[in-house]
Design an enzyme around this catalytic site. Sequence first.
Site, PDB file in Angstrom:
ATOM      1  N   LYS A   1     -29.122  28.636  -1.983  1.00 52.19           N
ATOM      2  CA  LYS A   1     -28.063  29.152  -2.362  1.00 52.19           C
ATOM      3  C   LYS A   1     -28.460  30.893  -2.476  1.00 52.19           C
ATOM      4  O   LYS A   1     -27.802  31.700  -2.067  1.00 52.19           O
ATOM      5  CB  LYS A   1     -28.422  28.709  -4.199  1.00 52.19           C
ATOM      6  CG  LYS A   1     -28.657  27.297  -4.052  1.00 52.19           C
ATOM      7  CD  LYS A   1     -27.924  26.939  -5.664  1.00 52.19           C
ATOM      8  CE  LYS A   1     -29.414  27.111  -6.150  1.00 52.19           C
ATOM      9  NZ  LYS A   1     -30.544  25.585  -5.925  1.00 52.19           N
TER      10      LYS A   1
ATOM     11  N   ARG B   1     -26.749  24.487 -15.027  1.00 52.32           N
ATOM     12  CA  ARG B   1     -27.675  23.607 -14.532  1.00 52.32           C
ATOM     13  C   ARG B   1     -27.328  22.585 -14.873  1.00 52.32           C
ATOM     14  O   ARG B   1     -27.833  21.474 -14.613  1.00 52.32           O
ATOM     15  CB  ARG B   1     -28.949  24.195 -14.652  1.00 52.32           C
ATOM     16  CG  ARG B   1     -29.783  24.989 -14.098  1.00 52.32           C
ATOM     17  CD  ARG B   1     -30.186  24.570 -12.201  1.00 52.32           C
ATOM     18  NE  ARG B   1     -31.381  24.546 -11.812  1.00 52.32           N
ATOM     19  CZ  ARG B   1     -32.124  25.628 -11.420  1.00 52.32           C
ATOM     20  NH1 ARG B   1     -31.193  26.640 -11.044  1.00 52.32           N
ATOM     21  NH2 ARG B   1     -32.741  25.801 -11.564  1.00 52.32           N
TER      22      ARG B   1
ATOM     23  N   ARG C   1     -41.488  26.740   2.035  1.00 54.12           N
ATOM     24  CA  ARG C   1     -41.163  27.785   1.602  1.00 54.12           C
ATOM     25  C   ARG C   1     -41.786  28.961   1.136  1.00 54.12           C
ATOM     26  O   ARG C   1     -43.282  28.398   0.678  1.00 54.12           O
ATOM     27  CB  ARG C   1     -40.177  27.754   0.697  1.00 54.12           C
ATOM     28  CG  ARG C   1     -39.524  28.461   0.009  1.00 54.12           C
ATOM     29  CD  ARG C   1     -38.502  28.304  -0.402  1.00 54.12           C
ATOM     30  NE  ARG C   1     -38.471  28.048  -1.677  1.00 54.12           N
ATOM     31  CZ  ARG C   1     -37.002  27.653  -2.444  1.00 54.12           C
ATOM     32  NH1 ARG C   1     -35.753  27.644  -2.360  1.00 54.12           N
ATOM     33  NH2 ARG C   1     -37.226  26.467  -3.688  1.00 54.12           N
TER      34      ARG C   1
ATOM     35  N   ARG D   1     -44.308  29.481  -4.187  1.00 57.21           N
ATOM     36  CA  ARG D   1     -44.160  30.010  -5.720  1.00 57.21           C
ATOM     37  C   ARG D   1     -44.392  28.165  -5.868  1.00 57.21           C
ATOM     38  O   ARG D   1     -45.215  27.828  -6.107  1.00 57.21           O
ATOM     39  CB  ARG D   1     -41.758  29.498  -5.256  1.00 57.21           C
ATOM     40  CG  ARG D   1     -41.304  30.392  -5.287  1.00 57.21           C
ATOM     41  CD  ARG D   1     -39.750  29.898  -5.455  1.00 57.21           C
ATOM     42  NE  ARG D   1     -39.288  28.991  -6.512  1.00 57.21           N
ATOM     43  CZ  ARG D   1     -38.019  28.623  -6.820  1.00 57.21           C
ATOM     44  NH1 ARG D   1     -37.176  29.705  -5.654  1.00 57.21           N
ATOM     45  NH2 ARG D   1     -37.824  28.486  -6.921  1.00 57.21           N
TER      46      ARG D   1
ATOM     47  N   ARG E   1     -37.471  19.120 -10.117  1.00 58.71           N
ATOM     48  CA  ARG E   1     -36.429  19.519 -10.096  1.00 58.71           C
ATOM     49  C   ARG E   1     -35.323  18.538  -9.153  1.00 58.71           C
ATOM     50  O   ARG E   1     -34.225  18.820  -9.820  1.00 58.71           O
ATOM     51  CB  ARG E   1     -37.143  21.151  -8.853  1.00 58.71           C
ATOM     52  CG  ARG E   1     -37.446  21.876  -9.989  1.00 58.71           C
ATOM     53  CD  ARG E   1     -37.921  22.621  -9.582  1.00 58.71           C
ATOM     54  NE  ARG E   1     -37.699  24.087  -8.246  1.00 58.71           N
ATOM     55  CZ  ARG E   1     -38.036  23.976  -7.020  1.00 58.71           C
ATOM     56  NH1 ARG E   1     -39.205  23.959  -6.841  1.00 58.71           N
ATOM     57  NH2 ARG E   1     -37.215  25.218  -6.478  1.00 58.71           N
TER      58      ARG E   1
HETATM   59  P1  AMP Z   1     -34.065  28.373  -9.014  1.00 60.08           P
HETATM   60  O1  AMP Z   1     -34.462  30.166  -8.762  1.00 60.08           O
HETATM   61  O2  AMP Z   1     -32.908  28.478  -9.381  1.00 60.08           O
HETATM   62  O3  AMP Z   1     -35.100  26.821  -8.992  1.00 60.08           O
HETATM   63  O4  AMP Z   1     -34.743  28.440 -10.852  1.00 60.08           O
HETATM   64  C1  AMP Z   1     -35.955  28.643 -11.405  1.00 60.08           C
HETATM   65  C2  AMP Z   1     -36.840  28.052 -12.609  1.00 60.08           C
HETATM   66  O5  AMP Z   1     -35.579  29.186 -13.350  1.00 60.08           O
HETATM   67  C3  AMP Z   1     -35.774  26.289 -12.859  1.00 60.08           C
HETATM   68  O6  AMP Z   1     -36.456  25.646 -12.443  1.00 60.08           O
HETATM   69  C4  AMP Z   1     -35.739  26.220 -14.447  1.00 60.08           C
HETATM   70  O7  AMP Z   1     -37.006  26.606 -14.951  1.00 60.08           O
HETATM   71  C5  AMP Z   1     -35.492  27.729 -14.610  1.00 60.08           C
HETATM   72  N1  AMP Z   1     -33.547  28.221 -14.516  1.00 60.08           N
HETATM   73  C6  AMP Z   1     -33.254  28.705 -13.839  1.00 60.08           C
HETATM   74  N2  AMP Z   1     -32.167  28.745 -13.848  1.00 60.08           N
HETATM   75  C7  AMP Z   1     -31.802  27.840 -15.048  1.00 60.08           C
HETATM   76  C8  AMP Z   1     -31.193  27.159 -15.815  1.00 60.08           C
HETATM   77  N3  AMP Z   1     -29.449  27.715 -15.555  1.00 60.08           N
HETATM   78  N4  AMP Z   1     -31.002  26.541 -16.652  1.00 60.08           N
HETATM   79  C9  AMP Z   1     -32.762  26.286 -16.909  1.00 60.08           C
HETATM   80  N5  AMP Z   1     -33.171  26.513 -16.188  1.00 60.08           N
HETATM   81  C10 AMP Z   1     -33.047  27.304 -15.383  1.00 60.08           C
END
Ligand code: AMP
Length: 218
Positions: free
Chosen positions: A14, A89, A123, A156, A167
């Site tokens: 993404k 989400r 990653r 990460r 996740r």
């Molecule tokens: P990502 O980089 O999109 O995988 O986001 C990393 C982390 O940020 C996720 O595992 C959540 O803990 C938090 N996060 C990001 N976007 C959201 C969202 N829309 N709703 C809830 N938590 C989020």
Amino acid sequence: MRKFVIMGVQGSGKGTQSELLCADLDLVHISVGDIFRWNVQNHTKLGAQVRRTMTAGELVGDDMVESVVRERLDRHDWNFGFVIDGFPRNGRQAEFFMESYDIDAVIHLELPDEEVRRRVLSRRLCPNCGMDYNLIADRPEVEGRCDICGHELIRRADDTPEALDARLRDYHEKTRPVLDIFGRKEVIHDIDAHPSADEVQQSIRLTLGLPDYKPASA
Ligand code: AMP
């Protein structure tokens, strides 16, 4: 004005696809995960509130997420549009978003869980300049060091097998149903995320009727 939502399981590309889409179309990439990570790294109050949740791979509370998204979009620095990544989400976030903003298309990157595991666990990230690496497809020239700035690469904090399981579970239970909610009003463009980043980008542009993608190396 072009307003896109990009969805897909973690590791489906993404972030990469959003950056490629934004670069020559003058769109703004809004990554909710990046906003949270920036706050954690910079030890802000918000960062302290979300750090543990993020490290465990769990979802941050909806009120906090919605206020971050509202604040970011209220900046109105997106004259030509935006690509929002990592949001919504779950069902509640999707309803909030659709009530407040209209969007032009939903891009859905599809990738099976076993490929996600393979990609995410290999990653690596440069914490200094933000460059992404992958030990399978996109290795750094010197092991463990960033090609751009030479800084040591890290994983990460949420790219561990345990956090990835959490996740993936959240994605299937909570995020996939978002596609049904969007599907009532918007067209969902399903894209196979297996091919190379350049090929996936070209598929996205084709399906959205956008100008062809010209890779930097071409
Ligand atoms: P990502 O980089 O999109 O995988 O986001 C990393 C982390 O940020 C996720 O595992 C959540 O803990 C938090 N996060 C990001 N976007 C959201 C969202 N829309 N709703 C809830 N938590 C989020």
